[in-house]
Design an enzyme around this catalytic site. Structure first.
Site, PDB file in Angstrom:
ATOM      1  N   HIS B  83      -1.077   5.858   1.819  1.00 19.40           N
ATOM      2  CA  HIS B  83      -0.715   5.990   0.149  1.00 19.40           C
ATOM      3  C   HIS B  83      -1.712   5.338  -0.715  1.00 19.40           C
ATOM      4  O   HIS B  83      -1.796   5.567  -1.807  1.00 19.40           O
ATOM      5  CB  HIS B  83       0.754   5.596  -0.280  1.00 19.40           C
ATOM      6  CG  HIS B  83       1.071   3.818  -0.152  1.00 19.40           C
ATOM      7  ND1 HIS B  83       1.553   3.192   0.693  1.00 19.40           N
ATOM      8  CD2 HIS B  83       1.044   3.135  -1.292  1.00 19.40           C
ATOM      9  CE1 HIS B  83       1.788   2.210   0.519  1.00 19.40           C
ATOM     10  NE2 HIS B  83       1.243   1.891  -0.648  1.00 19.40           N
ATOM     11  N   ASN B 210      11.592   5.889   0.216  1.00 23.55           N
ATOM     12  CA  ASN B 210      10.944   4.916  -0.315  1.00 23.55           C
ATOM     13  C   ASN B 210      11.878   3.644  -0.614  1.00 23.55           C
ATOM     14  O   ASN B 210      13.082   3.809  -0.882  1.00 23.55           O
ATOM     15  CB  ASN B 210      10.651   5.292  -1.723  1.00 23.55           C
ATOM     16  CG  ASN B 210       9.492   4.365  -2.596  1.00 23.55           C
ATOM     17  OD1 ASN B 210       8.853   3.337  -1.766  1.00 23.55           O
ATOM     18  ND2 ASN B 210       9.237   4.654  -3.716  1.00 23.55           N
ATOM     19  N   ASP B 219       2.094   5.430   7.870  1.00 23.07           N
ATOM     20  CA  ASP B 219       1.468   5.259   6.421  1.00 23.07           C
ATOM     21  C   ASP B 219       0.317   4.572   6.753  1.00 23.07           C
ATOM     22  O   ASP B 219       0.152   3.376   6.148  1.00 23.07           O
ATOM     23  CB  ASP B 219       2.479   4.673   5.512  1.00 23.07           C
ATOM     24  CG  ASP B 219       1.901   4.626   4.053  1.00 23.07           C
ATOM     25  OD1 ASP B 219       0.491   5.089   4.042  1.00 23.07           O
ATOM     26  OD2 ASP B 219       2.482   4.205   3.075  1.00 23.07           O
ATOM     27  N   ASN B 325      13.450   5.638 -13.332  1.00 12.85           N
ATOM     28  CA  ASN B 325      12.934   4.795 -12.417  1.00 12.85           C
ATOM     29  C   ASN B 325      12.859   3.466 -12.802  1.00 12.85           C
ATOM     30  O   ASN B 325      13.256   2.471 -12.055  1.00 12.85           O
ATOM     31  CB  ASN B 325      11.313   4.965 -12.207  1.00 12.85           C
ATOM     32  CG  ASN B 325      11.083   6.517 -11.174  1.00 12.85           C
ATOM     33  OD1 ASN B 325      12.007   6.693 -10.573  1.00 12.85           O
ATOM     34  ND2 ASN B 325       9.839   6.839 -11.282  1.00 12.85           N
ATOM     35  N   GLY B 650       1.156  -4.769  -4.336  1.00 13.00           N
ATOM     36  CA  GLY B 650      -0.187  -5.207  -3.750  1.00 13.00           C
ATOM     37  C   GLY B 650      -0.556  -5.706  -2.304  1.00 13.00           C
ATOM     38  O   GLY B 650      -1.702  -5.607  -2.030  1.00 13.00           O
ATOM     39  N   ASN B 651       0.430  -5.818  -1.596  1.00 13.16           N
ATOM     40  CA  ASN B 651       0.350  -6.168  -0.384  1.00 13.16           C
ATOM     41  C   ASN B 651       0.307  -4.789   0.387  1.00 13.16           C
ATOM     42  O   ASN B 651       0.262  -4.813   1.804  1.00 13.16           O
ATOM     43  CB  ASN B 651       1.717  -7.108   0.179  1.00 13.16           C
ATOM     44  CG  ASN B 651       1.493  -8.657   0.119  1.00 13.16           C
ATOM     45  OD1 ASN B 651       1.824  -9.223  -0.514  1.00 13.16           O
ATOM     46  ND2 ASN B 651       0.321  -9.049   0.723  1.00 13.16           N
ATOM     47  N   SER B 652       0.499  -3.898  -0.160  1.00 15.19           N
ATOM     48  CA  SER B 652       0.201  -2.492   0.837  1.00 15.19           C
ATOM     49  C   SER B 652      -0.945  -2.707   1.366  1.00 15.19           C
ATOM     50  O   SER B 652      -2.039  -3.083   0.743  1.00 15.19           O
ATOM     51  CB  SER B 652       0.204  -1.318  -0.206  1.00 15.19           C
ATOM     52  OG  SER B 652       1.525  -0.928  -0.545  1.00 15.19           O
ATOM     53  N   PHE B 668       3.488  -1.693   4.541  1.00 14.96           N
ATOM     54  CA  PHE B 668       3.308  -0.765   3.683  1.00 14.96           C
ATOM     55  C   PHE B 668       4.635  -0.687   2.809  1.00 14.96           C
ATOM     56  O   PHE B 668       4.385   0.001   1.783  1.00 14.96           O
ATOM     57  CB  PHE B 668       3.157   0.633   4.271  1.00 14.96           C
ATOM     58  CG  PHE B 668       4.365   1.139   4.941  1.00 14.96           C
ATOM     59  CD1 PHE B 668       4.660   0.683   6.337  1.00 14.96           C
ATOM     60  CD2 PHE B 668       5.284   2.191   4.482  1.00 14.96           C
ATOM     61  CE1 PHE B 668       5.634   1.428   6.771  1.00 14.96           C
ATOM     62  CE2 PHE B 668       6.344   2.656   5.134  1.00 14.96           C
ATOM     63  CZ  PHE B 668       6.526   2.151   6.468  1.00 14.96           C
ATOM     64  N   ASP B 669       5.575  -1.370   2.950  1.00 16.00           N
ATOM     65  CA  ASP B 669       6.721  -1.273   1.748  1.00 16.00           C
ATOM     66  C   ASP B 669       7.595  -2.486   2.046  1.00 16.00           C
ATOM     67  O   ASP B 669       7.406  -3.120   2.980  1.00 16.00           O
ATOM     68  CB  ASP B 669       7.410  -0.005   2.314  1.00 16.00           C
ATOM     69  CG  ASP B 669       8.334   0.312   0.887  1.00 16.00           C
ATOM     70  OD1 ASP B 669       8.217  -0.190  -0.220  1.00 16.00           O
ATOM     71  OD2 ASP B 669       9.006   1.574   0.939  1.00 16.00           O
TER      72      ASP B 669
END
Lengths: 718, 718
Positions: B83, B210, B219, B325, B650-652, B668-669
């Site tokens: 992503h 998600n 991912d 959202n 930001g840590n993705s 990733f999440d």
């Protein structure tokens, strides 16, 4: 010889794991034959004591409408689900005394509130095998005649039995026509509401949590049965006195934990576990996916129509909801059966059985019958597309159904009432009138035409062998002809008018046959075909009733040499299942513990329906006064628990007992993953959901105090 | 003295459990000071080696847009999320070569595909404390002047630093203005796509999954950085050669299991953990619930309007989605913060800190500053209702926002560019023009009027102290006056016409001020108030930048005597967190294991997006050729795993390492229960979700073979 082998094997197997562990809705009379298994599972009582459902303790279990309940005191207290007794609560609710919202605690007997007059409790007092009597007149017959003979003999037995005033009788068949039993039930007509929690406890989570585990519902209600001063069933009267049941269950002083033995007794409605492999394949490979496909198309038609026309959207809201529910349920069942690999497992099992049968002396008589049954099913399958479409054509339309019903009723009314088809007798006419009246609120001609177009276009595309001349003649063979017919008929018919429909309800067969109403005239053309197909179906059902017992004989014998007993498929008679408190590994990396706690109520609580726990409950949880009710192992205050007990619809309100036969829970639901259990019990996923009796007792002690009731239940307040 | 005490206490505490175990987004330079904790948690390397983010191994970690990645080979291979690299994949996709759908394996270097030209990788090469330089000119100043002095000094440092061609520089502040650092980053401009799984693997589950655990997503994507023949950053060119990174991470040969030590390095965006107790209370008791309340009202307005007008429904679809959202996210954050009892925990902690501070010599200087900061926050709160409504009035409208923006731009354009307000400088005009152009597709006058009516009716009901004269004058004081004003203005304005809006974009301040367009005239009346409020806000921000460091000093000292180190709140700089592979008990009776398996992919698979795993993957799973990749403990083929690492947006793409510093996962999440972690780290619920490197390797070995890449990664195919 066969029996001897079976018993020996059963005993030999008690120390080894049983393949279908914990599966089974056993007739009480079967329990002594699986005594060793029951003992091995942890039952501490004597299985022989459970053999007779008319004797204690099973005589404490009662039928409550289509569900179950149990006597829990010597003075007629009955425990069942809040959702089972909901009609009683509703009946006693008024704007100024909203028992649904607030719940109810009868301060004393004078405050116990009479149920709606049609509410009934049934206590089974007789359960006798009458196979010979039922089949005597059927011998040598086939098809519809076989069915009619069984039906006539059953009705005669029921009629004779019901001469005993205050009793309801019925003939039930076990193993698909192999055995018949006459069930005699005392019918209690004065039932009163004693204790009900508020809706937000009894139905906490409502539709959102339906079929969901973990669950946090106090789905219980306490009623009391009354009888006349003479001790016999009576309508409500002030002079009535509490009924003394033949037995009652004692609430356990302790609860159960993961792995503990539990058992349950109740009235499961219907299962299909012993259907033939071809029927499994039909259900999974065709019926469920095809039904979902067609129902989704109809859903689309209604949703599209509703977007353009708000009035239509409102009129079809209920039909849409019901389609959606059906789609969801069928999809869940399909998903579960696929996950369990049901088609190939059942096929493999049946193939092995038939191979084994080949070597048995009984093969000579059984195999031809099984082959005939298979052929009947295959014949039925040859027209299954058409039959599904015709069924939906009637269930999913309003005016078309009305016209077809009116024509059929006219034809039946020409006969003496006794020989009129079931559903079209004098006693059914009120129901038909009601159906005709509610058309108005649920009908829009444009939508009905679109629904019929969807269904009949599918029909037109079927191969010749599935089509019938009357339908082809009436609707044409092309989309254009179909559209022209529907436009013409719906443009001209006056059946959209309620007075017109009710007028035709009173008309004679001749008047109906010659009606100049376009839709009635169309229905008259279809009538011969529909009646013919109906007769075919009923003939087939009669033959299956005659032939299936051979399949069951083979299956029972085959299982016996495997060391396994066979329970009959569920049929709303009293059954017992045993198992244990069991967690659920529902999906990859997801584990559900088998016990929920009051903490979960707070977690789910949003303050808005259906997660709007009452303030007294939330206050009591915040206070945490759980002494004497906590789960010994985990220290939490239990709410619901999960077991692997074998249940289906009808088991609502079934008492759940521990190894000593004491009451530890009240069955009220199962998990979503178990929706397919009506066809196949998959031990990985089949679970039942119960109210923990400790939660009920705590609520009645600390939250909505009813010390007098707790005392009567034998579990005084702490 | 303080430092000495702190170290001694820290060492003494290493054997005792630490209260905030595993919480912390540590600056690398802090790691040596918590070496004992790191060791106790299981880290097998030397914490001193992690102290400098510009040296190996942390120099292997790169910034990828707003997220993170890591070098994984000596020849510039970079591992990040699918992503995060999605734009690169999209940029290279064409109808006849759909890399999104099919994924991509570059057969050799010549097949590696250039990223979109604006795609950047940043390698941090300098991280120097510049607090003295930044604050030199700010000393003695307050409010806006303090802010401007810091801003000017920072801009000067950045400008000087960026003289080095190929570098991007920025000044970041730690502990809310206590420390400032100059960050220097090498900016790599030629980045190429090397390996991407198909969308249905890289984004398996999409929106449905998600924030969901258990997860089954691959991912990840592999890129390669290139530089010019001279080794320096260069735009894409055939002649470029792979970049040799300062360090790269080695993929571990084994995986991790529950309880194993893991650590992660990356660029977390923003957290509020060290905000004052009053800010926690404001966020939880007012800001989140009030925002949700107002946003729900706006959602209702848009939905209602859309029902009656399909065109309006389409135009507002994106705004509606964004409101939904926001509502979902805010509600989740609120729910989490309430569940964690954040208000009272933070309040209690702060009260204890202030009591402790009272006894310290530093109290004399720190307490007045903390008191001033508190007063500023309280002052801001006094008008928070109005400020929220004004902000929404601009963010949730199209034409009103256009008019206000045009007026402000006109006013700013009258000044020299250098002193124009940020956001209204020459460089911003293209952006503003773009905003003005897209109004057409998102605007309907009736809906905008209804939105403004909702917001301004709320404004009218505010007490006098929150209202401003210009707004009262413009919109009146009653609903009737408001309606009249809006009807008049929206009936007359020509701003609905794109040409008109673009015409006014070029107009002078004087022309705009005297515009006879009704909406521009209205905005001209509001302009002085909006500018005044903006100035007030910026002054307050300047003062908070000046005063908050006192609060941080007190907090750091207080924590030190508790034996705990304090990490600065996240600010998009490189941080390290450590913890372990951890299951999640998400709710009552619900437990999630920390490792998912390929079985779960099949379970979730529906064949329809987003659960449409590609056939090669399903075939490989059915084949079960997992040798060398299975989880040693459970025997399953791992997909994703869960840890308690401290992460935020930001840590993705952050690399997850084992105790030896080897790469075991790719972040990733995080889970839904952790949405509130930007304010409070609750160890019960905070989890991060990672791709298991074994899954990546298995995919690259057995499903979409890339043996040449596995070899380069140092983990050859089995």
């Amino acid at each position: 010889m066969r029996l001897k082998l079976g018993l020996a094997t059963a005993v030999a197997l008690t120390l080894a794991p049983v393949a279908q562990a914990d599966e089974g809705m056993w007739m009480p009379s079967q329990l002594p034959s699986i005594a060793a298994q029951l003992k091995a599972a942890g039952y501490q009582g004597n299985p022989a004591d459970l053999a007779d459902l008319t004797k204690p303790p099973l005589s404490a279990v009662v039928k409550v409408g289509g569900a179950t309940g149990a006597f829990v005191s010597n003075e007629g207290l009955v425990l069942t689900n809040h959702h089972v007794a909901f009609g009683v609560i509703q009946y006693n609710s008024k704007p100024e005394r909203d028992l649904i919202q607030n719940g109810y605690v009868a301060a004393d007997r004078s405050q116990e509130l009479p149920a709606n007059p049609d509410f009934r409790l049934r206590v089974t007092t007789g359960f006798d095998k009458v196979t010979d009597k039922v089949l005597a007149g059927a011998k040598g017959k086939t098809g519809r005649a076989y069915f009619d003979a069984v039906d006539a003999a059953s009705k005669a037995l029921v009629s004779e039995c019901e001469r005993d005033v205050g009793y309801r009788c019925s003939v039930v068949n076990m193993f698909y026509g192999r055995d018949f039993y006459l069930v005699k039930q005392l019918e209690l007509r004065d039932v009163r509401l004693v204790f009900a929690p508020p809706r937000a406890i009894g139905n906490y989570g409502d539709e959102v949590d339906n079929f969901v585990w973990p669950r946090h519902s106090g789905d219980f209600t306490i009623l009391r049965a009354y009888v006349g001063p003479d001790g016999k069933p009576a309508d409500y009267s002030k002079d009535n006195k509490p009924y003394t049941p033949p037995a009652h269950l004692q609430i356990a002083s302790e609860g159960v934990s993961e792995g503990d033995y539990v058992m349950l007794a109740g009235y499961p409605g219907i299962t299909y576990r012993h259907r033939m492999a071809a029927e499994f394949a039909d259900q999974i490979q065709w019926r469920l996916p095809k039904s979902v496909e067609v129902m989704k198309q109809l859903q689309g038609v209604i949703e599209d129509s509703g977007k353009a026309d708000k009035q239509a959207a409102i009129r079809y809201a209920s039909q849409l909801q019901s389609l959606k529910n059906g789609i969801k349920r069928f999809s869940g069942e399909l998903e579960g059966l696929k996950r369990s690999d049901a088609v190939s497992i059942r096929r493999k099992d049946e193939t092995a059985m038939m191979a084994w049968l080949d070597k048995q002396p009984s093969a000579k008589t059984l195999k031809p019958q099984i082959a005939s049954a298979s052929k009947l099913l295959a014949d039925a399958n040859a027209t299954r597309d058409r039959d599904l479409l015709f069924a939906l054509m009637q269930s999913q339309t309003q005016l078309m159904r009305s016209a077809i019903t009116l024509q059929r009723l006219g034809a039946e009314r020409a006969k003496p009432d006794a020989v009129r088809e079931t559903g079209f007798q004098q006693r059914d006419e009120d129901l038909i009138a009601g159906m005709l009246k509610q058309v108005q609120r649920r009908f829009d001609p444009a939508v009905e035409k679109r629904l019929l177009t969807a269904l009949l276009t599918r029909y037109q595309q079927l191969p010749d062998a599935q089509r019938v001349p009357e339908f082809d003649a009436a609707f044409g063979r092309t989309p254009a002809e179909l559209a022209k017919t529907l436009d013409g008929v719906y443009g001209a018919t006056k059946l959209g008018d309620e007075a017109q429909r009710l007028h035709w309800l009173k008309a004679s067969q001749a008047e109906l046959a010659q009606s100049d109403d376009a839709l009635l005239a169309l229905a008259a053309k279809l009538q011969p075909a529909l009646t013919r197909l109906d007769e075919q179906r009923k003939g087939r059902e009669g033959d299956l009733l005659r032939l299936r017992p051979a399949y069951m004989e083979a299956l029972i014998a085959y299982r016996e040499q495997q060391g396994r007993a066979v329970y009959p498929d569920a049929n709303s008679t009293l059954r017992v299942s045993y198992g244990k408190v069991t967690p659920l590994k529902a999906r990859d990396a997801v584990s559900y513990a088998p016990l929920t706690s009051t903490e979960g109520i707070v977690e789910k609580n949003t303050g808005e329906e259906p997660f709007d726990a009452p303030k007294p409950l939330l206050d009591a949880i915040a206070k945490g006064d759980y002494d004497g009710y906590r789960d010994a192992k985990s220290g939490v205050m239990p709410v619901n628990f999960l077991s692997n007990l074998d249940t289906t619809g009808g088991n609502s309100g079934s008492p759940v007992m521990n190894a000593k036969g004491e009451l530890v829970g009240l069955n009220f639901d199962s998990n979503w993953e178990a929706v397919s259990a009506s066809w196949m019990f998959d031990p990985r996923y089949k679970r039942a959901i119960h109210v923990d009796m400790r939660y009920m007792r705590w609520l009645m002690d600390k939250v909505y105090p009813a010390p007098h009731l707790l005392k009567e239940l034998g579990v005084p307040a702490k």
